[in-house]
Design an enzyme around this catalytic site. Structure first.
Site: not given
Length: 271
Positions: A94-97
Site C-alpha cells: 500500500d504505497a499509493k505511488r
C-alpha cells in the site's frame, strides 16, 4: 499470483479478508520494543496467528518508511517471511505511488521485483503513462485508487464533469489502458452505496475495500452491492485486528478479531 489463484484461496479459506500491517511503534505491545527488530517481531506474531483466516496482507509502506532504513528492512523481512511461509497469500504494497514514465517503472521494480509483492496501490491522477508501467509486469496487479473512504474524497472524486462523476470517468478510462486486465481498484467501505454503479462499469475486477471496522464500514452492505460471481472483494481491516490488544496476548486477540470477520464472510459465501 493470478486472480484465479486468489479466488481459489478465497473459496478454500471461506474468507476474503485482507489484514493491514500498519505498524506504529507507539501502539504495539511495550514488551516488543526490547526486540532487535520490533516491527518484524510484531508482524511475524500477527501473521503466525492469522494466516489461516485471511487471503491477503497489506503493509502500508508509510508506516515503515517513517522509521528510515530500519523500517524498510522490517518491511523486507515481513514480505520475505510471508512469501517463504505462506506463498498462497496475496500481498499488497500500500504505497499509493504515481509518477510518469521511467519513475513509475522504477517504483514497479522496487515493489514487484526487489520486494516481490503481488500488487501495489497506485494513484491515477497523472493518467495512463503513470500507470501502464506497473501494468506491464506479468501476474502482478496494480490497485488503482478509485473512490476512497476519507472525508476529502468528496473534494474531487465525486465531482461531476460533463454530467459524470470523476471517479466513474477514472474507472471507464482505465479500462482502455494496456494490460488493464491486471487492474484492481480501491473502493472505501464507507462508500458502499456507490458500489452498484461501480460494478456496472467494472463487473469483473477485484475491489480492495478498506474501512470495515475502525472506520465504520459495513461488511454486509459492501457484499450486497460489491460482490460478483467470483467474489471479487478483498475486505481490509487494520487497526481493528492488529491492535485488538496491547498486552502479551496481542497475537491471540488479533486472531480472535480476524476470526470474527472470517466467520461473517463464511456465512455470506455459503448463502
Amino acid at each position: 499470483m493470478t486472480q484465479h489463484q486468489l479466488t481459489t484461496q478465497i473459496k478454500k479459506k471461506k474468507s476474503f479478508l485482507c489484514i493491514g500491517l500498519d505498524v506504529d511503534l507507539d501502539k504495539i505491545p511495550p514488551h516488543l520494543l526490547q526486540e532487535e527488530d520490533p516491527i518484524f517481531a510484531f508482524n511475524k506474531a500477527i501473521i503466525d496467528a492469522t494466516h489461516q483466516l485471511c487471503v491477503a496482507y497489506k503493509p502500508n509502506t508509510a508506516f515503515y518508511e517513517a522509521y528510515g532504513l530500519k523500517g524498510w528492512k522490517a518491511l523486507e523481512r515481513t514480505i520475505n517471511y510471508i512469501n517463504a511461509n505462506h506463498p498462497d497469500i496475496f500481498t499488497i504494497a500500500d504505497a499509493k505511488r504515481g509518477d510518469i514514465g521511467n519513475t513509475s517503472t522504477m517504483y514497479a521494480k522496487a515493489f514487484f521485483e526487489d520486494l516481490a509483492f503481488d500488487s501495489v496501490t497506485v494513484a491515477p491522477y497523472m493518467g495512463k503513462d503513470s500507470v501502464e508501467p506497473f501494468l506491464a509486469f506479468e501476474n502482478k496487479h496494480t490497485i488503482l485508487l478509485a473512490l476512497t473512504s476519507n472525508e476529502g474524497a468528496f473534494d474531487f472524486q465525486t465531482k461531476t464533469i460533463d454530467g459524470k462523476e470523476l471517479y466513474k470517468q477514472v474507472l471507464e478510462t482505465s479500462k482502455t489502458w494496456k494490460n488493464a486486465e491486471n487492474l484492481m481498484y480501491v473502493v472505501g467501505a464507507t462508500k458502499a452505496e456507490y458500489l452498484a454503479d461501480i460494478r456496472n462499469i467494472i463487473p469483473d475486477s477485484f475491489l480492495l475495500v478498506p474501512g470495515v471496522g475502525a472506520q465504520g464500514g459495513n461488511l454486509q452492505d459492501v457484499c450486497k452491492y460489491g460482490m460478483n460471481t467470483h467474489v471479487g472483494l478483498l475486505i481490509n481491516s487494520s487497526r481493528g485486528i492488529i491492535y485488538a490488544s496491547n498486552g502479551t496476548d496481542f497475537a491471540l486477540a488479533a486472531a480472535n478479531k480476524a476470526e470474527e470477520l472470517q466467520k461473517e464472510m463464511a456465512l455470506i459465501l455459503n448463502k
